[in-house]
Scaffold this active site. Structure first.
Site, PDB file in Angstrom:
ATOM      1  N   GLU A 289      40.075  26.601  47.230  1.00 11.36           N
ATOM      2  CA  GLU A 289      40.630  26.750  48.466  1.00 11.36           C
ATOM      3  C   GLU A 289      39.872  26.060  49.687  1.00 11.36           C
ATOM      4  O   GLU A 289      39.500  26.639  50.569  1.00 11.36           O
ATOM      5  CB  GLU A 289      40.934  28.214  48.789  1.00 11.36           C
ATOM      6  CG  GLU A 289      41.960  29.051  47.886  1.00 11.36           C
ATOM      7  CD  GLU A 289      42.368  30.381  48.365  1.00 11.36           C
ATOM      8  OE1 GLU A 289      41.636  30.719  49.268  1.00 11.36           O
ATOM      9  OE2 GLU A 289      43.168  30.876  47.704  1.00 11.36           O
TER      10      GLU A 289
ATOM     11  N   GLU B 173      46.365  30.492  41.407  1.00  9.72           N
ATOM     12  CA  GLU B 173      46.388  31.971  41.678  1.00  9.72           C
ATOM     13  C   GLU B 173      47.719  32.347  42.247  1.00  9.72           C
ATOM     14  O   GLU B 173      48.446  31.682  42.951  1.00  9.72           O
ATOM     15  CB  GLU B 173      45.567  31.937  43.079  1.00  9.72           C
ATOM     16  CG  GLU B 173      43.711  32.117  42.430  1.00  9.72           C
ATOM     17  CD  GLU B 173      42.973  32.158  43.751  1.00  9.72           C
ATOM     18  OE1 GLU B 173      43.498  33.331  44.725  1.00  9.72           O
ATOM     19  OE2 GLU B 173      41.813  31.469  43.879  1.00  9.72           O
TER      20      GLU B 173
END
Length: 502
Positions: free
Chosen positions: A175, A294
């Protein structure tokens, strides 16, 4: 009152692609009680000689998880992998800045590789591109994958691991588009770093596959430009781009909640378009695939997580208690991956134990299955083979955020080797059952061997250590006659209809 009816055709020639089994992957981060008190609890009555909970191992095996991403997550962006190897008594305690806890480093790379073997899984390793970079990444892959005769490979052997771990799938950070990330980077900064790190890692072991970071979710202001810029730098050096997405039902609107996979479809299609745009721009022959590494429901624990004392060790964090409607949405998300299996090759339910997880444990006590365990187990068990493109005609509804939401959400899988066909089906209607007319005439001489149903009158029903209130039964109503399956899908239900050649 008219009966709700839906039609579909499932034909063995309508193939999407072979399904990469890694779409049934999961994720373990050094966060909350995922590791300590989850998979690793040396004082537990069920602990083996290495401190791993055998009751947890058995539950993970029931899910048949082919790959587990590790060690993060936000945590990896401040992680020194060297802290977690070598003699335990010499490992440092560190301030873990992502979740503001103390990391004891009792469990690290080698122990996790041992655990993965026990649950019949591969490791998907993430490298720190937040506070660190190329050097730490090339050293870690040398430690994990090089046979011996060099500094880091011999260090691994000195630590008791003669043979390399041969980890084949690696994440280039986590991320990196997120301002919350330690070492957050612009797309230009990250794209350059991802390229140079990928080059170094593939020089150490050119058999690996690499996942570059994409957007943390569709709401990011830089989505999808972050992916485009990253790939303009790193396209030829990486193999996948990552997607992350979590959903919740804070507004308590179940009809809108169960439609959220339409947003997921849009996310996947947007990223495919972005990858293919860069491919065209670069005149490349290579196709970048997707790693949805995710995904889950995550919202129940937000308020209690605000109460956690900083700098505690393995506090209960992100411990969502999942209800029945969450299980329905999880089934829908899994079907979305199947329908895009030509490009989604890896997916990791985040996470696996205690932290937004299908498996919950009590420290020192019991382990049990959350509601979301069941659809995950079903699709993992019966979703291996070739994804077929169903032709669907379904009544639709409009919700707060979505229009033309089909009441029938479905996916179909053909396992040629076992001569089995599985139809996964969700009825999104909250009040009425759905009559499904499914044409399977291309599969001659097949019979229905099972119709699994998950249903419950209370959408908010949950499972606990004391009560498995929400679980599937095998009394689904379906018949196969002359190549047509006629099935009744109860209101708000998850269904698995399995056919096998006689």
């Amino acid at each position: 009152m008219t009966t709700l009816k839906a039609k579909m055709i499932v034909d063995k020639d309508f193939r999407i692609s072979e399904i990469d089994e890694r779409i049934y992957g999961s994720f373990i981060e050094h966060l909350g009680r995922a590791v300590y008190g989850g998979l690793y609890e040396p004082d537990h009555p069920e602990a083996d000689e290495n401190g791993f909970r055998k009751d947890v191992i058995e539950l993970v095996k029931q899910l048949d998880v082919p790959i587990v991403r590790y060690p993060g997550g936000n945590m990896v962006s401040g992680y020194n992998w060297e802290d977690g190897v070598g003699p335990r008594e010499q490992r440092p305690r560190r301030l873990e800045l992502a979740w503001r806890t103390i990391e004891t480093n009792e469990l690290g790379t080698n122990e996790f590789a041992d655990w993965a073997k026990l649950v019949n899984s591969e490791v998907m390793m993430a490298v720190n591109l937040g506070t660190r970079g190329i050097d730490a990444a090339r050293n870690l892959i040398e430690y994990c994958n090089h046979p011996g005769g060099t500094y880091y490979s011999d260090l691994r052997r000195k630590h008791g691991y003669e043979k390399p771990h041969n980890i084949k799938t690696w994440c280039l950070g986590n991320e990196m588009d997120g301002p919350w990330q330690i070492g957050h980077k612009t797309a230009e900064e990250y794209g350059r770093l991802a390229l140079e790190t990928a080059k170094a890692m593939k020089l150490v072991d050119n058999s690996i596959e690499l996942v570059a970071c994409g957007s943390s979710n569709t709401g990011m202001p830089t989505f999808p430009q972050y992916e485009a810029t990253t790939l303009e730098h790193a396209y030829e050096a990486v193999d996948y781009i990552s997607l992350h997405q979590y959903y919740g039902n804070k507004s308590n609107d179940p009809a809108n909640y169960l439609a959220k996979t339409l947003d997921m479809e849009h996310f996947i299609k947007t990223i495919i378009s972005t990858c293919d745009y860069v491919k065209a721009k670069k005149r490349s022959r290579k196709t970048i695939n997707l790693s949805f590494d995710e995904w889950n429901v995550w919202y129940h624990s937000h308020d209690q997580d605000k109460q956690i004392e900083p700098w505690s060790i393995a506090p209960p964090q992100l411990e969502d208690v999942y209800n029945f409607e969450d299980a329905l949405l999880v089934g829908s998300m899994l079907m979305t991956f199947l329908r895009h299996s030509d490009r989604v090759k890896i997916a990791c339910m985040a996470q696996l134990i205690n932290v937004i997880a299908p498996i919950m444990t009590e420290t020192g006590g019991r382990a049990w299955k959350q509601t979301i365990f069941y659809p995950y187990a079903h699709v993992s068990a019966y979703g291996r083979g070739v994804a077929l493109q169903p032709v669907v005609s379904s009544p639709k509804y409009d919700s707060k955020d979505f229009t033309d939401v089909p009441y029938l959400d479905t996916a179909a899988v053909y396992n040629e080797e076992k001569q089995e066909v599985t139809v996964f089906a969700l009825n999104r209607h909250l009040q009425e059952s759905l009559e499904l007319h499914c044409d399977v005439r291309s599969f001659e001489d097949y019979q229905i061997v099972d119709h699994i149903v998950m249903e419950h009158d209370d959408l908010k029903a949950v499972n606990t250590a004391d009560s498995q209130a929400v679980q599937p039964h095998h009394n689904g109503v379906s018949v196969l006659d002359d190549g047509i399956v006629e099935a009744k899908l109860p209101k708000a239900s998850w269904n698995v209809i399995r056919l096998r050649k006689r």
